[in-house]
Design a protein around this motif. Sequence first.
Motif, short mmCIF file in Angstrom:
data_model
loop_
_atom_site.label_atom_id
_atom_site.label_comp_id
_atom_site.label_asym_id
_atom_site.label_seq_id
_atom_site.Cartn_x
_atom_site.Cartn_y
_atom_site.Cartn_z
N GLU A 59 0.71 -1.16 0.11
CA GLU A 59 -0.10 0.13 0.00
C GLU A 59 0.73 1.22 0.06
OE1 GLU A 59 -3.73 0.00 2.40
OE2 GLU A 59 -2.83 1.59 3.51
N LYS B 272 -9.87 6.25 0.08
CA LYS B 272 -10.14 5.38 1.21
C LYS B 272 -9.74 3.61 0.83
CE LYS B 272 -12.99 7.28 4.49
NZ LYS B 272 -13.35 7.67 5.65
N GLU B 273 -10.12 3.40 -0.61
CA GLU B 273 -10.10 2.12 -0.97
C GLU B 273 -8.45 1.87 -1.36
OE1 GLU B 273 -11.97 -0.01 -0.52
OE2 GLU B 273 -10.52 -1.50 -1.31
N LYS B 274 -7.89 2.79 -1.63
CA LYS B 274 -6.44 2.79 -2.10
C LYS B 274 -5.32 2.74 -0.85
CE LYS B 274 -3.43 4.83 -4.93
NZ LYS B 274 -2.94 5.90 -5.42
N HIS B 275 -5.82 3.06 0.33
CA HIS B 275 -5.07 2.98 1.72
C HIS B 275 -5.78 2.52 2.78
CE1 HIS B 275 -3.33 6.44 -0.96
NE2 HIS B 275 -2.29 5.57 -0.57
N LYS B 276 -6.54 1.33 2.51
CA LYS B 276 -7.41 0.81 3.34
C LYS B 276 -6.62 0.49 4.62
CE LYS B 276 -8.85 -3.21 1.72
NZ LYS B 276 -9.63 -4.03 0.94
N HIS C 17 -5.49 3.40 6.72
CA HIS C 17 -6.89 4.05 7.54
C HIS C 17 -7.03 3.27 8.46
CE1 HIS C 17 -8.67 7.20 4.98
NE2 HIS C 17 -8.27 6.61 3.84
#
Lengths: 254, 20
Positions: free
Chosen positions: A250, B1-5, B8
């Motif tokens: 990520e 948000k999805e990209k850095h679940k 988060h």
Amino acid sequence: SNGETSPTVSMAELDHLAHIISKSHLETCQHLREELQQMNWQNLLQDEVESYQSKPREVMWQLCAVKITEAIQYVVEFAKRIDGFMDLCQNDQIVLLKAGSLEVVFIRMCRVFDSQNNTVYFDGKFAGPDAFKALGCDDLITSVFDFAKSMCLLHLTEEELALFSAFVLFSADRSWLQEKLQVEKMQQRTHLALQHILQKNQREDGVLNKLRCKVSALRSLCNRHTEKLSAFRAIYPDVIRTHFPPLYKELFGA
Amino acid sequence: KEKHKILHQLLQNSTSPVDL
């Protein structure tokens, strides 16, 4: 930088900020100095070095990615406990951590670095650059070790290290920040607190300028890490997807 | 948000020094 005068902050406020940042650093530093002393800085034995060197490249990359990701999770906690960070919008919290967490890991490395033997605490013992040969990134490893050595030479206290870490983390020049001014104010306050503590500790030896120079060295190390990762991914695309820590992907997988 | 679940999640959950 935008003509705004730096925030007028009282000495008491600077002491309070320094205390908060220092407390967060000590709670999230991953390895307490006492722990390391107990370990009497035990170095890898030659056969242990050779066992790391004989690992397949992708296995050593995965092991290092796991270790870096563990360290980064402590940095996330470090940031969360600093007044103001959680008041930023979520976008900016993510932007600052994505861009700065590995930089703080490199700063923290000097805490677990033995300058005498040019070794760093890794996987339970102290390893020199030769233990990382299997990665195929000797030039980057050498630079990382040189950076840690140069940080050790500054003989920073934990509090000074904590404040420099926060100063780097709150870099207001990161791309994609939505509330740049707010981050800039945080960085300026952290800079004032660092300056205040260095003066209090009678560190007049130009250490603040030396630390400012370290900022660009940190950017360079992180850029080179990204380059090495891209080169590695070109050869082992599946290994990263299937075997690397999700947080590592990520942060660096873009 | 999805990209850095994961980031988060880490930012949301409270971790005590003991957990660390």
